[in-house]
Write a protein that holds these residues in place. Structure first.
Motif, PDB file in Angstrom:
ATOM      1  N   LYS A 218      76.124  51.496  35.702  1.00 25.38           N
ATOM      2  CA  LYS A 218      75.550  52.775  36.095  1.00 25.38           C
ATOM      3  C   LYS A 218      75.038  52.765  37.533  1.00 25.38           C
ATOM      4  O   LYS A 218      74.894  53.820  38.149  1.00 25.38           O
ATOM      5  CB  LYS A 218      74.411  53.148  35.141  1.00 25.38           C
ATOM      6  CG  LYS A 218      74.877  53.512  33.732  1.00 25.38           C
ATOM      7  CD  LYS A 218      73.694  53.866  32.846  1.00 25.38           C
ATOM      8  CE  LYS A 218      74.154  54.276  31.455  1.00 25.38           C
ATOM      9  NZ  LYS A 218      73.009  54.619  30.571  1.00 25.38           N
ATOM     10  N   ASN A 219      74.778  51.564  38.069  1.00 25.33           N
ATOM     11  CA  ASN A 219      74.197  51.458  39.409  1.00 25.33           C
ATOM     12  C   ASN A 219      75.156  50.885  40.448  1.00 25.33           C
ATOM     13  O   ASN A 219      74.718  50.512  41.542  1.00 25.33           O
ATOM     14  CB  ASN A 219      72.939  50.584  39.346  1.00 25.33           C
ATOM     15  CG  ASN A 219      71.801  51.286  38.633  1.00 25.33           C
ATOM     16  OD1 ASN A 219      71.368  52.348  39.062  1.00 25.33           O
ATOM     17  ND2 ASN A 219      71.326  50.696  37.552  1.00 25.33           N
ATOM     18  N   TYR A 222      75.187  52.176  43.979  1.00 23.08           N
ATOM     19  CA  TYR A 222      73.975  51.867  44.735  1.00 23.08           C
ATOM     20  C   TYR A 222      73.943  50.395  45.152  1.00 23.08           C
ATOM     21  O   TYR A 222      73.508  50.069  46.253  1.00 23.08           O
ATOM     22  CB  TYR A 222      72.739  52.222  43.911  1.00 23.08           C
ATOM     23  CG  TYR A 222      72.735  53.668  43.480  1.00 23.08           C
ATOM     24  CD1 TYR A 222      72.531  54.691  44.407  1.00 23.08           C
ATOM     25  CD2 TYR A 222      72.980  54.021  42.162  1.00 23.08           C
ATOM     26  CE1 TYR A 222      72.558  56.026  44.028  1.00 23.08           C
ATOM     27  CE2 TYR A 222      73.001  55.354  41.761  1.00 23.08           C
ATOM     28  CZ  TYR A 222      72.790  56.345  42.701  1.00 23.08           C
ATOM     29  OH  TYR A 222      72.821  57.670  42.320  1.00 23.08           O
ATOM     30  N   HIS A 223      74.395  49.507  44.261  1.00 24.20           N
ATOM     31  CA  HIS A 223      74.501  48.090  44.638  1.00 24.20           C
ATOM     32  C   HIS A 223      75.449  47.912  45.822  1.00 24.20           C
ATOM     33  O   HIS A 223      75.207  47.087  46.706  1.00 24.20           O
ATOM     34  CB  HIS A 223      75.034  47.265  43.454  1.00 24.20           C
ATOM     35  CG  HIS A 223      74.064  47.075  42.341  1.00 24.20           C
ATOM     36  ND1 HIS A 223      72.754  46.693  42.539  1.00 24.20           N
ATOM     37  CD2 HIS A 223      74.215  47.194  40.996  1.00 24.20           C
ATOM     38  CE1 HIS A 223      72.137  46.585  41.374  1.00 24.20           C
ATOM     39  NE2 HIS A 223      73.001  46.890  40.420  1.00 24.20           N
TER      40      HIS A 223
END
Length: 454
Positions: A218-219, A222-223
């Motif tokens: 889900k991230n 962003y990572h």
């Protein structure tokens, strides 16, 4: 400046005659001029050279050795996968470099200018990292330095053995990284690419919904805030059933609802989608990375290419398991699968463009997007990624424009590829890679060292 002159060339505006192209020492196109007098290197036909959008290079050494049926009468992708795991436990960094160079050479001779390498073999047997955690990434880069191919390296994040978070099996342990260790590896892989020309670039690949935790998936955007993101998705029915069981949604639906899928993403295979999923994923702007030869070999299923393209979906082509590296056959297999499923002909053609032309245009655009590479167009500012076909061949004789592409894809093969440039590097001449002898010798030596494992 280097100069190429083509009697016929495929420009963004369509087919043109007597085209002069100049590119600088860095491999960027600086001049495109129609109706020009002949000078420089002269070829009869010139087109942009596509991206190979999905490859696991090491699997090439297994090609042709997995056609026996195992003890299980339902022998399938999953038994092939177990054989692959046993094989890769023997591979050394030297082996990886030699096999990857051979694969990249074959890609170039097939007409590709770029290798997007979905690279997940990171650590030593037993799973302990090398002293340089990006040792294997450095070997992929070293192969690209030898072959001259444009490289988009995708280090692969692989942590779990399934959607329930179970531990990896013995054959998978060389892939394993937590998200923190993977981010260290990814940064080190970027350093490894600094030895290559400016057209090399770095992306990232969460392997699949089965191999990465739900929270990390889900991230991901962003990572890793820049670069392409590739992931296997909805390849096998067993995968669909596992995701549905543990995450209460089909893979494509879960990804669309939870992962911010957009133009940065390239989803590999997608052979197990419902009609609604096909339409919704097409609308996301993501590229479908299709590998029709491997999908046929592994019995993955038939990609819904007609519905996908009818709804504006973008696609690119890759060689995946590298059981057979052939650009023309990938495209032929893609279109023929649609014909066989639907009982039709020229399934992907349009009123304006033939089947071959439409597929070729699509993979130029989709491959450029998926690799985030300024390629796919003979246009000022783009990389000089170019392919020339041998129009003196009897297979292309008396053909012109779209009929050349159609005849290459449906009536010929990649022996018709005569010249290839990758970012201006003239790496294939008269159909032969400029370093073929030494690359093949190293590959044969590697096969000798692995013959017991094979």
């Amino acid at each position: 400046m280097q100069t190429i002159w083509a009697n016929h060339a495929l420009l963004p505006s369509g087919w043109a005659r007597n085209v002069l192209i100049e590119f600088d020492a860095n491999g960027r196109i600086r001049t495109v001029q129609q109706d020009s007098p002949a000078r420089g290197t002269q070829v009869p036909f010139l087109a942009p050279a596509p991206v190979n959008v999905h490859s696991h290079a090491f699997q090439r050494a297994m090609a042709g050795l997995t056609e026996q049926r195992g003890p299980n009468p339902s022998d399938s992708f999953w038994t092939w996968r177990q054989l692959m795991f046993r094989f890769l436990d023997r591979l050394t960094p030297d082996n990886i470099e030699a096999i990857t160079a051979f694969v990249q050479m074959e890609m170039l001779e097939a007409g590709y200018a770029t290798n997007v390498e979905f690279h997940y073999l990171h650590h030593q047997p037993g799973g302990v990292p090398y002293d340089n955690i990006a040792e294997m990434s450095e070997r992929v880069a070293a192969a690209a330095s030898q072959t001259g191919i444009g490289l988009c390296l995708l280090p692969v994040h692989y942590e779990f053995g399934g959607c329930d978070g179970r531990n990896l099996a013995a054959g998978q342990i060389r892939f394993r990284n937590s998200i923190d260790r993977f981010m260290t590896l990814h940064a080190a892989a970027g350093v490894a690419l600094k030895s290559l020309p400016d057209d090399a670039n770095l992306g990232v690949a969460p392997h699949s919904l089965r191999a990465v935790g739900m929270a990390d998936l889900k991230n991901y955007e962003y990572h890793f805030s820049t670069g392409p993101i590739h992931m296997h998705l909805a390849e096998q029915t067993a995968e669909v059933e596992e995701v549905e069981h543990h995450w209460r949604a089909r893979p494509v639906t879960w990804a669309l609802d939870n992962m911010g899928i957009d133009e940065r993403w390239c989803l590999i295979h997608c052979t197990q989608m419902t009609p609604d999923e096909t339409i919704n994923l097409a609308a996301s702007g993501a590229v479908a990375g299709l590998c029709p030869i491997t999908e046929s070999s592994l019995g993955d299923g038939i990609y819904d290419g007609v519905r996908w393209t009818d709804h504006g979906g973008r696609f690119a082509i890759g060689s995946d398991s590298n059981i057979r590296i052939s650009l023309s056959e990938e495209l032929r297999t893609l279109d023929y699968s649609q014909r066989l499923r639907d009982g039709t002909r020229a399934a992907l053609a349009t009123p304006d463009h033939s089947t071959g032309r439409r597929m070729f245009d699509s993979i130029l655009k989709g491959g450029a997007q998926a690799a985030q590479r300024q390629t796919g167009r003979l246009e000022v500012g783009y990389w000089a990624d170019m392919v020339s076909l041998d129009t003196t061949s009897e297979h292309l004789w008396a053909r012109a424009e779209d009929a050349i592409l159609d005849s290459w894809i449906f009536a010929g093969d990649d022996r018709l590829v005569s010249e290839v440039w990758s970012a201006g590097r003239h790496v294939v001449s008269n159909g032969i890679h400029i370093a073929r002898s030494e690359i093949v010798a190293a590959y044969k030596q590697t096969l000798n060292s692995l013959k017991d494992a094979l």
